[in-house]
Design an enzyme around this catalytic site. Sequence first.
Site, PDB file in Angstrom:
ATOM      1  N   CYS A 183      63.195  55.580 -31.028  1.00 15.68           N
ATOM      2  CA  CYS A 183      62.813  56.529 -29.978  1.00 15.68           C
ATOM      3  C   CYS A 183      64.009  57.426 -29.629  1.00 15.68           C
ATOM      4  O   CYS A 183      64.358  58.324 -30.386  1.00 15.68           O
ATOM      5  CB  CYS A 183      62.266  55.781 -28.763  1.00 15.68           C
ATOM      6  SG  CYS A 183      61.377  56.841 -27.594  1.00 15.68           S
ATOM      7  N   GLU A 192      59.332  47.401 -32.310  1.00 15.31           N
ATOM      8  CA  GLU A 192      59.587  46.065 -31.742  1.00 15.31           C
ATOM      9  C   GLU A 192      58.375  45.523 -30.997  1.00 15.31           C
ATOM     10  O   GLU A 192      58.206  44.301 -30.861  1.00 15.31           O
ATOM     11  CB  GLU A 192      60.807  46.097 -30.816  1.00 15.31           C
ATOM     12  CG  GLU A 192      60.648  46.855 -29.520  1.00 15.31           C
ATOM     13  CD  GLU A 192      60.999  48.333 -29.596  1.00 15.31           C
ATOM     14  OE1 GLU A 192      61.316  48.931 -28.555  1.00 15.31           O
ATOM     15  OE2 GLU A 192      60.936  48.893 -30.710  1.00 15.31           O
ATOM     16  N   ARG A 246      58.532  60.952 -23.855  1.00 13.28           N
ATOM     17  CA  ARG A 246      58.177  62.236 -23.239  1.00 13.28           C
ATOM     18  C   ARG A 246      58.781  63.414 -24.003  1.00 13.28           C
ATOM     19  O   ARG A 246      58.373  64.550 -23.825  1.00 13.28           O
ATOM     20  CB  ARG A 246      58.661  62.232 -21.773  1.00 13.28           C
ATOM     21  CG  ARG A 246      58.147  63.348 -20.919  1.00 13.28           C
ATOM     22  CD  ARG A 246      58.522  63.146 -19.450  1.00 13.28           C
ATOM     23  NE  ARG A 246      57.606  62.222 -18.797  1.00 13.28           N
ATOM     24  CZ  ARG A 246      57.933  61.005 -18.369  1.00 13.28           C
ATOM     25  NH1 ARG A 246      59.166  60.559 -18.543  1.00 13.28           N
ATOM     26  NH2 ARG A 246      57.047  60.234 -17.781  1.00 13.28           N
ATOM     27  N   LYS A 291      56.902  30.930 -16.113  1.00 10.36           N
ATOM     28  CA  LYS A 291      55.430  30.881 -16.099  1.00 10.36           C
ATOM     29  C   LYS A 291      54.846  31.591 -17.301  1.00 10.36           C
ATOM     30  O   LYS A 291      53.902  31.118 -17.930  1.00 10.36           O
ATOM     31  CB  LYS A 291      54.875  31.532 -14.825  1.00 10.36           C
ATOM     32  CG  LYS A 291      55.192  30.841 -13.538  1.00 10.36           C
ATOM     33  CD  LYS A 291      54.323  31.371 -12.391  1.00 10.36           C
ATOM     34  CE  LYS A 291      54.361  32.880 -12.221  1.00 10.36           C
ATOM     35  NZ  LYS A 291      55.683  33.369 -11.781  1.00 10.36           N
ATOM     36  N   LYS A 344      65.698  16.195  -7.156  1.00 14.06           N
ATOM     37  CA  LYS A 344      65.023  16.253  -5.870  1.00 14.06           C
ATOM     38  C   LYS A 344      63.605  16.797  -6.032  1.00 14.06           C
ATOM     39  O   LYS A 344      63.399  17.904  -6.539  1.00 14.06           O
ATOM     40  CB  LYS A 344      65.806  17.134  -4.888  1.00 14.06           C
ATOM     41  CG  LYS A 344      67.157  16.531  -4.482  1.00 14.06           C
ATOM     42  CD  LYS A 344      66.964  15.208  -3.736  1.00 14.06           C
ATOM     43  CE  LYS A 344      68.290  14.657  -3.242  1.00 14.06           C
ATOM     44  NZ  LYS A 344      68.112  13.363  -2.523  1.00 14.06           N
ATOM     45  N   THR A 345      62.626  16.025  -5.577  1.00 17.53           N
ATOM     46  CA  THR A 345      61.219  16.402  -5.737  1.00 17.53           C
ATOM     47  C   THR A 345      60.664  17.127  -4.513  1.00 17.53           C
ATOM     48  O   THR A 345      59.552  17.634  -4.560  1.00 17.53           O
ATOM     49  CB  THR A 345      60.354  15.154  -6.006  1.00 17.53           C
ATOM     50  OG1 THR A 345      60.371  14.310  -4.837  1.00 17.53           O
ATOM     51  CG2 THR A 345      60.878  14.387  -7.201  1.00 17.53           C
ATOM     52  N   LYS A 346      61.426  17.169  -3.435  1.00 18.68           N
ATOM     53  CA  LYS A 346      60.897  17.749  -2.193  1.00 18.68           C
ATOM     54  C   LYS A 346      60.481  19.216  -2.347  1.00 18.68           C
ATOM     55  O   LYS A 346      59.426  19.607  -1.817  1.00 18.68           O
ATOM     56  CB  LYS A 346      61.926  17.601  -1.065  1.00 18.68           C
ATOM     57  CG  LYS A 346      61.375  17.911   0.321  1.00 18.68           C
ATOM     58  CD  LYS A 346      60.300  16.912   0.740  1.00 18.68           C
ATOM     59  CE  LYS A 346      60.921  15.543   1.045  1.00 18.68           C
ATOM     60  NZ  LYS A 346      59.893  14.592   1.549  1.00 18.68           N
ATOM     61  N   HIS A 386      58.007  52.626 -31.204  1.00 18.16           N
ATOM     62  CA  HIS A 386      58.684  51.368 -30.847  1.00 18.16           C
ATOM     63  C   HIS A 386      58.139  50.221 -31.710  1.00 18.16           C
ATOM     64  O   HIS A 386      57.242  49.485 -31.275  1.00 18.16           O
ATOM     65  CB  HIS A 386      58.477  51.062 -29.360  1.00 18.16           C
ATOM     66  CG  HIS A 386      59.235  51.952 -28.443  1.00 18.16           C
ATOM     67  ND1 HIS A 386      60.514  51.669 -28.019  1.00 18.16           N
ATOM     68  CD2 HIS A 386      58.901  53.146 -27.886  1.00 18.16           C
ATOM     69  CE1 HIS A 386      60.938  52.634 -27.228  1.00 18.16           C
ATOM     70  NE2 HIS A 386      59.983  53.548 -27.134  1.00 18.16           N
ATOM     71  N   GLN A 441      66.229  60.451 -31.789  1.00 23.61           N
ATOM     72  CA  GLN A 441      66.582  61.778 -31.279  1.00 23.61           C
ATOM     73  C   GLN A 441      68.089  62.009 -31.335  1.00 23.61           C
ATOM     74  O   GLN A 441      68.550  63.096 -31.705  1.00 23.61           O
ATOM     75  CB  GLN A 441      66.056  61.916 -29.848  1.00 23.61           C
ATOM     76  CG  GLN A 441      64.536  61.858 -29.746  1.00 23.61           C
ATOM     77  CD  GLN A 441      64.042  61.753 -28.319  1.00 23.61           C
ATOM     78  OE1 GLN A 441      64.826  61.855 -27.362  1.00 23.61           O
ATOM     79  NE2 GLN A 441      62.741  61.540 -28.141  1.00 23.61           N
ATOM     80  N   ASP A 457      54.664  34.230  -1.112  1.00 22.24           N
ATOM     81  CA  ASP A 457      54.939  35.668  -1.005  1.00 22.24           C
ATOM     82  C   ASP A 457      53.751  36.342  -0.324  1.00 22.24           C
ATOM     83  O   ASP A 457      52.589  36.100  -0.688  1.00 22.24           O
ATOM     84  CB  ASP A 457      55.123  36.294  -2.389  1.00 22.24           C
ATOM     85  CG  ASP A 457      56.358  35.786  -3.108  1.00 22.24           C
ATOM     86  OD1 ASP A 457      57.221  35.187  -2.439  1.00 22.24           O
ATOM     87  OD2 ASP A 457      56.446  35.987  -4.339  1.00 22.24           O
TER      88      ASP A 457
END
Length: 545
Positions: free
Chosen positions: A382, A519, A472, A17, A186-188, A517, A386, A146
């Site tokens: 990060c 990335e 931290r 999604k 299967k489309t069910k 970070h 260290q 859900d």
Amino acid sequence: MARFIFVTGGVVSSLGKGLMAASLAALLQARGYKVRIRKFDPYLNVDPGTMSPYQHGEVYVTDDGAETDLDLGHYERFTGVSARQSDNVTSGRIYQTIITKERRGDYLGATVQVIPHVTDAIKDFAKADLGDLDFVICEVGGTVGDIESLPFMEAIRQLRNELGRGQSVSIHTTLVPYIAAAGELKTKPTQHSVRELTSLGIQPEVLVCRCEHPLPDSERAKIAAFCNVRKSAVIPALDAPSIYAVPLTYHAVGLDDEVLHAFGIEDASEPELSKWVDINDRLENPEGEVTIGVVGKYVGLQDAYKSLNEALVHGGIANRVKVNIRWIDAELFEEEESDIAAQLEPLHAILVPGAFGERGAEGKIAAVRFARERNVPYFGICFGMQMACIEGARNIGGIAHASSTEFGATDEPVVGLISEWMSEEGLQKREVGGDLGGTMRLGAYDAKLDGNSHVAAIYDGANMISERHRHRYEVNTNYIDPLEKGGLVFSGMSPDGELPEIVERPDLEWFVGVQFHPELKSRPFDPHPLFASFIEAALKQSRLV
């Protein structure tokens, strides 16, 4: 007025999604529209910040310091639009807000209920901070049915009625499984999933059907008939060679055309997709390849390092090379019989990513030492920075018992708990034993670069940069002198000079550690300069091996 697109999923989770929403946003952008994507997460955590990466994958951090779902990383990478705190909400945050108001007496004695109070809060979140947007895409986590997602579905039903005809579209993502024994799709399951959604008062206009085999016209027609949508609105979604091929694939099967048709928009310009074509050309036709070793702690689940994985791919795109990632469990290097050299010698570069806790730390330190002694390109992010400082202190600086207070009491705290720092909101303070959620140094902070450093050159001569943080603990500035005498240069500091941000070894080919970070800010069409440079160094190393 912004139009809303609601994205739900059914049958099973992990149908893509988030990627579909990000791809649709990219396609609408390519037609000239302004788009923002938001994520509803039904779980009761206030945010994913305290959740194990094995539970939920990586925690994505925004510029304004929100700890969010990893799908927001997809949103940013595909659209280039920086996410905000207001783009991700959980049931936990909704209930926390409502209960705080109730305790304060804001409801004036009324009975606080799911309807209208919870659903109103969800609708307020969806409609907040829109500006001049053309489209808002709202993705609901989990699957229809859900119990946790029911308030969100009801809020969507209400909001669609309030917005009026032509102002919202529902896209439902389902699975069309292939039964090998029968030789049939299967489309069910799709039929049942749409029936579940419509029973909640939401009729989807577009269905995105994940399938492993091409979806024949006959099956599309069957789904359309049973689910009350146009046949052309039944969009097949097959696996793509890479996630960056997904926007082109969805455009080819008409997803963006169908969504615009559902809104009654028939005169939209064709999308400009040249940048996506170029990205895929670079991925499909590389001019070389490199192998990067990621020595980490959560390598059993690659979603724990999703942004890191993509940033390395972006570095490959920048250099037109294929990036092979070898995930290595740092704990393997802590076993007595472990042959570290045998594991690391075939690599063209080594990266140690962020993490929390002592597990695997000694293995990461061993990887840093190997990279330093063998002059293999090293990138520490990060926790990886260290560990580079602790390794330097132990093996060059003469501080044999150098450690981090994160691992327990130590006489040589080269890395320690950050107790206070300045942010836009003022002085921030943290104490040992305090709450863990939302209490780190989070979000975008500036760093001042040494103008003569390797990193300044990578950033094209910049003397000030802004990068996202989530940590931290910090390198203790009391140890800067012995570390620099050992060749580890502190080439980036916070503007007030109190917090180390970047270290490097100028005597080596490529050795950089960063407290932030990078990335999180890398994009396929705008690779982060540190990753582009790192992969370039790996490419040079590959020619020496």
